[in-house]
Write an enzyme that holds these catalytic residues in place. Structure first.
Site, PDB file in Angstrom:
ATOM      1  N   CYS A  56       0.834  -1.209   0.000  1.00 32.89           N
ATOM      2  CA  CYS A  56       0.000   0.000   0.000  1.00 32.89           C
ATOM      3  C   CYS A  56       0.866   1.255   0.000  1.00 32.89           C
ATOM      4  O   CYS A  56       0.544   2.247  -0.668  1.00 32.89           O
ATOM      5  CB  CYS A  56      -0.918   0.015   1.224  1.00 32.89           C
ATOM      6  SG  CYS A  56      -2.015  -1.405   1.301  1.00 32.89           S
ATOM      7  N   ARG A 139      -7.925  -4.388  -3.055  1.00 32.92           N
ATOM      8  CA  ARG A 139      -7.472  -3.226  -3.835  1.00 32.92           C
ATOM      9  C   ARG A 139      -8.473  -3.011  -4.976  1.00 32.92           C
ATOM     10  O   ARG A 139      -8.386  -3.691  -6.008  1.00 32.92           O
ATOM     11  CB  ARG A 139      -6.068  -3.465  -4.397  1.00 32.92           C
ATOM     12  CG  ARG A 139      -5.046  -3.718  -3.327  1.00 32.92           C
ATOM     13  CD  ARG A 139      -3.658  -3.949  -3.865  1.00 32.92           C
ATOM     14  NE  ARG A 139      -2.856  -4.557  -2.818  1.00 32.92           N
ATOM     15  CZ  ARG A 139      -2.293  -3.883  -1.808  1.00 32.92           C
ATOM     16  NH1 ARG A 139      -2.425  -2.577  -1.740  1.00 32.92           N
ATOM     17  NH2 ARG A 139      -1.604  -4.511  -0.878  1.00 32.92           N
TER      18      ARG A 139
HETATM   19  C1  BEZ Z   1       0.561  -4.605   1.852  1.00 29.50           C
HETATM   20  O1  BEZ Z   1       1.760  -4.812   1.872  1.00 29.50           O
HETATM   21  O2  BEZ Z   1       0.082  -3.549   1.440  1.00 29.50           O
HETATM   22  C2  BEZ Z   1      -0.361  -5.693   2.317  1.00 29.50           C
HETATM   23  C3  BEZ Z   1       0.004  -6.996   2.094  1.00 29.50           C
HETATM   24  C4  BEZ Z   1      -0.831  -8.007   2.538  1.00 29.50           C
HETATM   25  C5  BEZ Z   1      -2.013  -7.699   3.191  1.00 29.50           C
HETATM   26  C6  BEZ Z   1      -2.366  -6.374   3.387  1.00 29.50           C
HETATM   27  C7  BEZ Z   1      -1.548  -5.370   2.939  1.00 29.50           C
END
Ligand code: BEZ
Length: 241
Positions: A56, A139
């Site tokens: 993110c 997402r």
């Molecule tokens: C992230 O790195 O943005 C992420 C990865 C797995 C689950 C939730 C967020």
């Protein structure tokens, strides 16, 4: 336990061609009424799973870097996660003050980021997909036009960061379809040939095959293209690519 008060209405999936569901929400830029606060603009409403996570963070920095390009396309970016406002503010401050990623540093996120602890907005937009996660949004990317109609939807899983050049290409593509009354072939980008007329309105097959003006290239009666210069798209959309 921020997510104790879960919204149970998570099975709604808005569809392309429908009006964007309305909501009022607290954001990092104050309260917004969506979509009415952004009259006359395109909107990209997108969700991310959680603040202070690496994928993110890479996405937010990339979107912040490209923010002016979306502004030039008359498009308002609006982010969302099921975190609270204090988490959002702390995360965006950390990004600005501490993170140097791929040459991006001091990145300030100026577009609103919605707090959605109760998953009210995420529920309306089908962003909670329990097979992937019951406690965070996937997402999602909603492209919403100037008439507040949903024009394209993307859903990505938690582990895969989105391609922001593709997000821009889709926005430019939708605006080009509208501005020129054309459809766009696979892998189109400004400068590539376009399809005329759009699929589903092929009522003039004979005339098209005769191609008296010489501007069409017909592969068969149902598949004709014409050139559309990048400069023409730039002029119509009032941007430089
Ligand atoms: C992230 O790195 O943005 C992420 C990865 C797995 C689950 C939730 C967020």
């Amino acid at each position: 336990m921020e997510n104790m008060n879960l919204n149970t209405n998570i099975n709604v999936m808005p569809r392309i061609g429908e009006k964007a569901p309305e909501f009022t929400a607290v954001t990092t830029q104050g309260t917004i009424h969506f979509p009415s606060d952004f009259k006359g603009k395109w909107k990209i409403l997108f969700s991310h799973p959680a603040d202070f996570t690496p994928v993110c963070t890479s996405e937010f920095m990339t979107f912040a870097k490209m923010a002016q390009e979306f502004e030039a396309l008359n498009c308002q970016l609006v982010g969302l996660s099921v975190d609270g406002i204090h988490s959002h503010i702390a995360w965006l401050r950390t990004i600005k003050e501490k993170i140097d990623f791929r040459g991006m540093s001091n990145m300030e996120v100026k577009f609103p980021l919605i707090e959605d602890i109760k998953m009210e907005v995420a529920g309306k937009y089908g962003m909670i997909q329990p097979g992937e996660s019951t406690t965070s949004a996937v997402r999602a990317v909603f492209f919403i036009d100037q008439n507040d109609v949903i024009r394209t939807i993307m859903y990505y899983p938690l582990s895969l960061g989105r391609n922001f050049e593709e997000i821009k290409r889709v926005l430019v593509g939708l605006q080009t379809c509208d501005a020129f009354g054309v459809a766009l072939p696979a892998d189109w980008k400004p400068g590539v040939e376009v399809i005329v007329p759009p699929a589903g309105s092929c009522g003039v097959a004979k005339e098209r095959m005769e191609n008296k003006s010489g501007e069409l290239h017909c592969y068969d009666w149902f598949f004709c293209t014409r050139d559309l210069a990048k400069e023409e798209v730039e002029e119509k959309l009032n941007v430089k690519f």
